[in-house]
Design a protein around this motif. Structure first.
Motif: not given
Length: 464
Positions: A395-398, A294-295, A285-288, A428-429
């Motif tokens: 800079k990972d937004f996921q 951020r997205a 839930q916190k991840v999404l 993220h990649l």
């Protein structure tokens, strides 16, 4: 008179044939979808046959080419192309030398205009390794006996001139992924496996269940099912004493794979090490919620739309994690219908249609999502005792770096060998990026930043 009528019909038929020939739509037709601020090129390659038309689909940014669609019809200037496997239908009208219509996929609708062009060859990213490789490559299969004897297909790479090397199993992120974790023209796991093997570390990577050459049903599986697949891969490697050190089998998981690796390590004490690449440290839930916020910021949605969406999402995630069947579905629909009345931007309104609401409810009531939203990684992290490396991109937004790396550190505070690292400017990649936005992924030529690759291999080799 009858002869005259027959002549008229023959002329009409001839003229009809000539018109049809003039509107022959064979060739390569190009356009682009606008998705979350990203331009996604779409190419239809249409060929005429004795029975009508056939079409293949290219998605160059996804490095997907010549995908055969199911049906193509063209009559009275109307074109329809369907591809059931990906839930796609394109409907358009031919006018002024172009097709103007809509691209529909899984309940979402996007405008798409196609113009004739030339077919372009498949592009290879610079880091993608080229044969011959300086190491051994084996195509392998293994069985997950705990999941109805599903057969998995994978690739085992073995370094040259290294006796009994340590070996890493690569675990993909969410969604059906092949062994290379291929997306948007990149093959991160191919690049990672190549690098590690050149550095003396054997690697097993495999297609997810129900994906590419692996058997099984992906759609009904959860993270715990994928964890059992990893355990099956470990069991297979235990039989390969001829090429690897079976006491040095480690796990490298990306994104959801970074959630799965600790689950496996917590219940299998023979896991030698874990590398968590942008793995979550907090519950789904916190991840999404943080990912969605951020997205939306990166894509320029207004603050009030973001706030309204966050409020609705929090409610939906909670309902999903505590799913109660049809009653939960009705609650979700009511929340999304209410959200429609609060969205102010045209972009937001266009994305929240009745069809997308229906699809969202399907997604958030699926087994995988319900499990993901209801699971806290701390449950497994506190039981992991092997060496752990957890890295993320600034800079990972996921999977937001500070939130998740701090949580991973907390869960592993009992563990005496933990390394936490955040890399500047990586997304993220683990690509070097400007903003970290999804729209950059395909356009960046780099697949996996060398600084991150070397950090991982050096960390493993320092211990094994």
């Amino acid at each position: 008179m009858q002869s005259f009528i027959k002549l008229v019909f023959k002329l009409a038929f001839l003229l009809g044939t000539l018109v049809a020939s003039a509107q022959d739509v064979s060739g390569t037709w190009k356009g682009a979808l606008s998705i979350q601020g990203m331009e996604l090129p779409i190419v239809f390659n249409i060929s005429q046959t004795d029975d009508g038309y056939t079409t293949t689909l290219d998605s160059p940014k996804q490095n997907a080419y010549d995908m055969p669609t199911d049906k193509t019809t063209f009559a009275e200037n109307k074109l329809t192309i369907t591809y059931a496997q990906i839930g796609m239908e394109y409907n358009a009208t031919y006018e002024d030398g172009a097709f103007k219509g809509t691209f529909n996929q899984n309940g979402q609708t996007f405008p798409l205009e196609l113009k004739k062009g030339k077919k372009e060859p498949k592009k290879i990213k610079p880091q993608e390794p080229k044969k011959p490789y300086p190491y051994a490559v084996e195509e392998v299969t293994f069985i997950n006996e705990s999941a109805g004897d599903i057969k998995f297909s994978g690739t085992l790479t073995i370094p040259a001139n290294v006796k009994n090397p340590s070996v890493a199993i690569l675990i993909t992120g969410s969604g059906p992924q092949n062994r290379d974790e291929e997306l948007l023209g990149h093959k991160p796991f191919l690049v990672l496996a190549d690098h590690l093997t050149r550095q003396g570390i054997a690697v097993l990577r495999y297609d997810d269940r129900g994906t590419a050459k692996s058997e099984g049903d992906f759609s009904s599986a959860t993270s715990f099912d994928f964890a059992s697949d990893v355990e099956a891969a470990m069991a297979y490697l235990q039989t390969r004493k001829d090429v690897v050190n079976v006491t040095k089998i480690g796990l490298i998981g990306h994104s959801e794979g970074g959630l799965i690796a600790p689950i496996v390590a917590a219940r299998n004490k023979n896991v030698a090490f874990c590398v968590l690449l942008a793995g979550p440290g907090v519950d789904g839930q916190k991840v999404l919620l943080t990912q969605g916020k951020r997205a939306a910021e990166l894509e320029g949605y207004p603050a009030n739309d973001i706030a309204a969406s966050q409020e609705a999402s929090a409610k939906i995630y909670k309902i999903s994690a505590n799913y109660q069947g049809e009653a939960s579905k009705k609650e979700m629909i009511a929340i999304l219908e209410d959200l429609k009345t609060k969205i102010t931007s045209e972009k937001g309104k266009a994305e929240l249609t009745d069809a997308t609401i229906k699809k969202q409810v399907e997604v958030f009531t699926a087994p995988w999502m319900r499990t993901f939203l209801g699971y806290d990684p701390q449950v497994s992290l506190v039981k992991v005792n092997c060496p752990v490396l957890a890295i993320n991109g600034e800079k990972d937004f996921q999977v937001l770096p500070k939130l998740n790396l701090d949580a991973i550190k907390k869960g592993l505070q009992h563990n005496k060998d933990v390394t936490i690292k955040e890399f500047k400017n990586l997304n993220h990649l683990f690509q070097t990026s400007e903003t970290g936005a999804l729209s950059e992924y395909a356009d960046i030529e780099e697949t996996f930043a060398p600084v991150a690759l070397h950090f991982v291999s050096e960390w493993i080799n320092a211990r094994f």
